[in-house]
Design a protein around this motif. Structure first.
Motif, PDB file in Angstrom:
ATOM      1  N   ARG A 169     -45.050  46.397  93.424  1.00  0.00           N
ATOM      2  CA  ARG A 169     -44.076  46.226  94.505  1.00  0.00           C
ATOM      3  C   ARG A 169     -44.052  44.778  94.993  1.00  0.00           C
ATOM      4  N   ILE A 170     -45.207  44.106  94.945  1.00  0.00           N
ATOM      5  CA  ILE A 170     -45.247  42.696  95.340  1.00  0.00           C
ATOM      6  C   ILE A 170     -44.521  41.843  94.311  1.00  0.00           C
ATOM      7  N   LEU A 171     -44.723  42.140  93.030  1.00  0.00           N
ATOM      8  CA  LEU A 171     -44.038  41.386  91.985  1.00  0.00           C
ATOM      9  C   LEU A 171     -42.533  41.533  92.108  1.00  0.00           C
ATOM     10  N   ARG A 172     -42.060  42.765  92.370  1.00  0.00           N
ATOM     11  CA  ARG A 172     -40.621  42.976  92.502  1.00  0.00           C
ATOM     12  C   ARG A 172     -40.075  42.303  93.760  1.00  0.00           C
ATOM     13  N   ARG A 173     -40.918  42.187  94.777  1.00  0.00           N
ATOM     14  CA  ARG A 173     -40.505  41.512  96.001  1.00  0.00           C
ATOM     15  C   ARG A 173     -40.369  40.008  95.779  1.00  0.00           C
ATOM     16  N   ILE A 174     -41.303  39.425  95.025  1.00  0.00           N
ATOM     17  CA  ILE A 174     -41.268  37.983  94.768  1.00  0.00           C
ATOM     18  C   ILE A 174     -40.156  37.629  93.783  1.00  0.00           C
ATOM     19  N   PHE A 175     -39.931  38.522  92.807  1.00  0.00           N
ATOM     20  CA  PHE A 175     -38.943  38.244  91.763  1.00  0.00           C
ATOM     21  C   PHE A 175     -37.820  39.294  91.802  1.00  0.00           C
ATOM     22  N   PRO A 176     -36.969  39.253  92.809  1.00  0.00           N
ATOM     23  CA  PRO A 176     -35.854  40.200  92.882  1.00  0.00           C
ATOM     24  C   PRO A 176     -34.767  39.827  91.874  1.00  0.00           C
ATOM     25  N   PRO A 177     -33.712  40.652  91.735  1.00  0.00           N
ATOM     26  CA  PRO A 177     -32.632  40.334  90.791  1.00  0.00           C
ATOM     27  C   PRO A 177     -31.982  38.969  91.042  1.00  0.00           C
ATOM     28  N   LEU A 178     -31.979  38.507  92.293  1.00  0.00           N
ATOM     29  CA  LEU A 178     -31.405  37.196  92.581  1.00  0.00           C
ATOM     30  C   LEU A 178     -32.128  36.095  91.827  1.00  0.00           C
ATOM     31  N   VAL A 179     -33.443  36.192  91.739  1.00  0.00           N
ATOM     32  CA  VAL A 179     -34.245  35.175  91.053  1.00  0.00           C
ATOM     33  C   VAL A 179     -34.196  35.383  89.542  1.00  0.00           C
ATOM     34  N   THR A 180     -34.460  36.611  89.097  1.00  0.00           N
ATOM     35  CA  THR A 180     -34.497  36.866  87.652  1.00  0.00           C
ATOM     36  C   THR A 180     -33.134  36.630  87.014  1.00  0.00           C
ATOM     37  N   GLY A 181     -32.068  37.040  87.684  1.00  0.00           N
ATOM     38  CA  GLY A 181     -30.728  36.834  87.134  1.00  0.00           C
ATOM     39  C   GLY A 181     -30.396  35.363  86.988  1.00  0.00           C
ATOM     40  N   THR A 182     -30.792  34.551  87.967  1.00  0.00           N
ATOM     41  CA  THR A 182     -30.544  33.106  87.890  1.00  0.00           C
ATOM     42  C   THR A 182     -31.259  32.490  86.705  1.00  0.00           C
ATOM     43  N   VAL A 183     -32.517  32.885  86.515  1.00  0.00           N
ATOM     44  CA  VAL A 183     -33.300  32.339  85.407  1.00  0.00           C
ATOM     45  C   VAL A 183     -32.702  32.731  84.064  1.00  0.00           C
ATOM     46  N   ILE A 184     -32.372  34.015  83.899  1.00  0.00           N
ATOM     47  CA  ILE A 184     -31.813  34.482  82.623  1.00  0.00           C
ATOM     48  C   ILE A 184     -30.473  33.813  82.340  1.00  0.00           C
ATOM     49  N   LEU A 185     -29.638  33.668  83.358  1.00  0.00           N
ATOM     50  CA  LEU A 185     -28.336  32.998  83.196  1.00  0.00           C
ATOM     51  C   LEU A 185     -28.516  31.589  82.662  1.00  0.00           C
ATOM     52  N   LEU A 186     -29.450  30.833  83.234  1.00  0.00           N
ATOM     53  CA  LEU A 186     -29.618  29.437  82.842  1.00  0.00           C
ATOM     54  C   LEU A 186     -30.370  29.287  81.534  1.00  0.00           C
ATOM     55  N   VAL A 187     -31.213  30.262  81.180  1.00  0.00           N
ATOM     56  CA  VAL A 187     -31.828  30.242  79.848  1.00  0.00           C
ATOM     57  C   VAL A 187     -30.740  30.311  78.787  1.00  0.00           C
ATOM     58  N   GLY A 188     -29.830  31.262  78.930  1.00  0.00           N
ATOM     59  CA  GLY A 188     -28.745  31.393  77.962  1.00  0.00           C
ATOM     60  C   GLY A 188     -27.840  30.184  77.927  1.00  0.00           C
ATOM     61  N   ALA A 189     -27.451  29.694  79.117  1.00  0.00           N
ATOM     62  CA  ALA A 189     -26.541  28.544  79.175  1.00  0.00           C
ATOM     63  C   ALA A 189     -27.190  27.299  78.570  1.00  0.00           C
ATOM     64  N   SER A 190     -28.485  27.114  78.824  1.00  0.00           N
ATOM     65  CA  SER A 190     -29.181  25.947  78.264  1.00  0.00           C
ATOM     66  C   SER A 190     -29.200  25.990  76.742  1.00  0.00           C
ATOM     67  N   ALA A 219     -26.867  34.749  78.701  1.00  0.00           N
ATOM     68  CA  ALA A 219     -26.304  34.313  79.988  1.00  0.00           C
ATOM     69  C   ALA A 219     -25.545  35.451  80.664  1.00  0.00           C
ATOM     70  N   ALA A 220     -24.802  36.229  79.869  1.00  0.00           N
ATOM     71  CA  ALA A 220     -24.080  37.376  80.428  1.00  0.00           C
ATOM     72  C   ALA A 220     -25.043  38.417  80.993  1.00  0.00           C
ATOM     73  N   SER A 221     -26.194  38.580  80.347  1.00  0.00           N
ATOM     74  CA  SER A 221     -27.209  39.494  80.875  1.00  0.00           C
ATOM     75  C   SER A 221     -27.702  39.021  82.237  1.00  0.00           C
ATOM     76  N   GLY A 222     -27.826  37.705  82.390  1.00  0.00           N
ATOM     77  CA  GLY A 222     -28.216  37.159  83.689  1.00  0.00           C
ATOM     78  C   GLY A 222     -27.187  37.457  84.763  1.00  0.00           C
ATOM     79  N   LEU A 223     -25.903  37.352  84.407  1.00  0.00           N
ATOM     80  CA  LEU A 223     -24.838  37.684  85.363  1.00  0.00           C
ATOM     81  C   LEU A 223     -24.885  39.167  85.738  1.00  0.00           C
ATOM     82  N   ARG A 224     -25.208  40.005  84.753  1.00  0.00           N
ATOM     83  CA  ARG A 224     -25.305  41.444  85.031  1.00  0.00           C
ATOM     84  C   ARG A 224     -26.430  41.729  86.019  1.00  0.00           C
TER      85      ARG A 224
END
Length: 590
Positions: free
Chosen positions: A227-248, A486-491
């Protein structure tokens, strides 16, 4: 239970054995020998009966294409859950589909690494084989559910398959650039001012050694409450990272390879072996971005679209590998493929046929720690998606233990993958789509996938074939693959309720991420004004520069920090409608 009809007499021994294997060791009673005997008897019945081999699966649904003007029968095969009795042929077919779906993703990172370091064909072929073999072996660990002690497990116990992480690619590119810049790797300056990089296998060895050390960070984090991990890394954070991994990756590898090569030929030098792409020694070398290269990549890209429109469910799941095959066949027929890579590849190979000198590159430690943070995010999100696709609960103690086991397995996998001469691994989200389409969430299919991956790696000629594919064909396919990431990050970002707070955090993170993408090199000269720094201080400066110049690392750190320190506004919750509140609750559970 599955929705299809299964002989319960045949099913009970398997259910008992599998449920028993998921049970903590200290809870297993003396009946485990009887359970083992029942499982053996069931295996004999499965091998000797038609139902055990083919079951009642609708193979036509999986293989029939959606041809135009043809009336399609609405149908779906039975759902095979985690502990259901899986027919052998269904396991083989769906396992092969999982393996083929992963194939392009598994061969792409080693090809990019080898290309970045100007490694020879034999080394490149080995790196592809090692990636396939190690992913097959370590996927078995991730799919396990081994009780360690207390509430801690190793593995998710789901059909979760690991592959070479794309998050390492952008970071490795920056690390390799730093190694060439500080003289760790050899390079020569041409008469026209351009630079030609020499082979540097030791750089890859230093990347492996640094990864091995940093893997302990993820192992330690895995023992934090889920629950702490999910609190620190919510979809807002994980989605941003995945989006930029793909775009990069689209900008660093996909599009440059589509034009003919992401090596030095990308800059169109007037002298040296990279005047033409991929080199002047290629069968049909051309300047970067020549129409022939663009056309070959476009053919592969269009093939993927064609398969998506008209292909069967099986073909749609492997559309990327089909696009690679079509582009490769046309390239071979028109003389763009050189057969030396296939001829020089060994017939049979395995791990450690070629070894790298393991070392540590201190400036890469901080960036690799950030990479492992991104792997934690991927593990949390992908395990959630796997449980959801498997029709299992995505909350509660059982689910939390799967999150913990998945993160721990990722960390241990990072340690052993370095020993296997492969960069860190992460769970592949593509496989969750296959679970949904094939309606098979049984780990038996995953184990068959592991068998196929190991076989693909052992037969070295297969790696030689992939290495022979022209860069333009590979670029046309991987551009789509990276854009899909990147699309997965947007999802994932779509699960976030965008109140003012969330918009602010996302905007701040993307300021760094998009800034690095659109104006690369802005932080290269950040510490040029420091006179005569010590070796240790220079290493710290290099570490900070690598992090700042890697879009998903800088954006991910900003998003994580702001998510912790920016207060939540009570007014935001009051403004939510009933549907919005339900969406927010769902996102928080992710």
């Amino acid at each position: 239970m599955a929705s299809h009809s299964v002989n319960k007499t045949q099913l009970e021994p398997t259910l008992m054995a599998q449920a028993h294997s998921d049970m903590p060791i200290h809870q297993r009673g003396p009946s485990h020998k009887a359970t083992l005997r029942s499982a053996i008897a069931h295996a004999r019945r499965k091998i000797s009966t038609k139902h055990g081999w083919v079951g009642d699966y609708d193979y036509g649904y999986l293989c029939m294409p959606a041809l135009p003007f043809m009336r399609q029968k609405q149908r779906s095969p039975p759902f095979y859950g985690l502990h259901d009795d899986l027919p052998l042929v269904v396991g083989m077919v769906t396992g092969l589909q999982h393996a083929l779906t992963m194939l392009t993703g598994l061969i792409t990172p080693p090809i990019i690494f080898a290309n970045s370091l100007s490694l020879d064909e034999q080394t490149s072929t080995y790196m592809i084989s090692a990636s396939l073999i190690s992913c097959g072996i370590l996927s078995l660990v991730q799919m396990s559910r081994i009780h360690l002690f207390g509430r801690f497990y190793l593995g998710t116990g789901l059909l979760t398959i690991v592959g070479t992480s794309f998050a390492t690619l952008s970071t490795a590119t920056a690390v390799f650039n730093a190694m060439y810049a500080d003289g760790t790797c050899p390079s020569t300056t041409n008469t026209d001012g351009s630079t030609t990089r020499g082979p540097c296998p030791d750089a890859y060895g230093k990347l492996l050694g640094t990864s091995l050390i940093c893997s302990f960070f993820e192992i330690i984090i895995s023992f934090f409450p889920a629950r702490i991990l999910r609190r620190i890394f919510p979809p807002l954070v994980t989605g941003t990272v995945i989006l930029l991994v793909g775009a990069s990756l689209v900008g660093e590898s996909g599009i440059p390879n589509w034009g003919g090569g992401s090596n030095d030929c990308h800059n169109r030098p007037t002298t040296g072996i990279f005047q033409l792409c991929p080199t002047i020694f290629a069968p049909r070398p051309l300047p970067w971005a020549s129409p022939e290269f663009i056309g070959l990549g476009f053919l592969s890209f269009v093939t993927i679209i064609f398969v998506e429109v008209f292909g069967s469910p099986f073909m749609k799941n492997i559309s990327i590998i089909i696009g690679l095959a079509v582009g490769g066949i046309v390239a071979g027929a028109t003389g763009y493929i050189e057969g030396s890579t296939i001829q020089s590849a060994p017939a049979i190979t395995f791990l450690w046929v070629y070894r790298f000198k393991i070392g540590v590159y201190p400036p890469a430690i901080l960036p690799m720690l950030a990479v492992y943070i991104s792997l934690i995010m991927e593990a949390i999100g992908d395990t959630t998606a796997s449980a959801e696709a498997s029709r299992l609960a995505v909350e509660g103690p059982d689910f939390d233990s799967r999150i913990q086991g998945g993160v721990l397995s990722d960390g241990i996998g990072g340690f052993f993958s370095a020993l296997f001469t492969v960069t860190p691994l992460s769970t592949f989200i593509e496989n969750n789509g296959i679970i949904v389409i094939t309606r098979c969430a049984n780990r038996g299919a995953g184990r068959w996938c592991c068998v196929f991956l190991v076989l693909f790696g052992v037969f070295g000629k297969i790696s030689g074939v992939f290495l022979a594919i022209p860069k333009s064909v590979l670029g046309g396919v991987t551009t789509f693959l990276f854009a899909n990431i990147a699309a997965s990050g947007l999802r994932v970002l779509a699960y976030t309720k965008f109140t003012r707070r969330e918009r602010f955090i996302l905007a701040a993170a993307l300021s760094f991420g998009f800034g690095d993408l659109l104006a690369p090199g802005i932080f290269t000269h950040l510490f040029d004004g420091v006179d005569n720094p010590s070796r240790g201080l220079q290493g710290l400066f290099n570490s900070i520069t690598i992090v700042l110049e890697t879009p998903f690392l800088s954006a991910g750190i900003v998003a994580s920090l702001l998510n912790v320190i920016v207060p939540r506004e009570v007014a935001d919750d009051d403004e939510l409608t009933l549907d919005d509140k339900e969406a927010q609750t769902y996102a928080e559970n992710q």
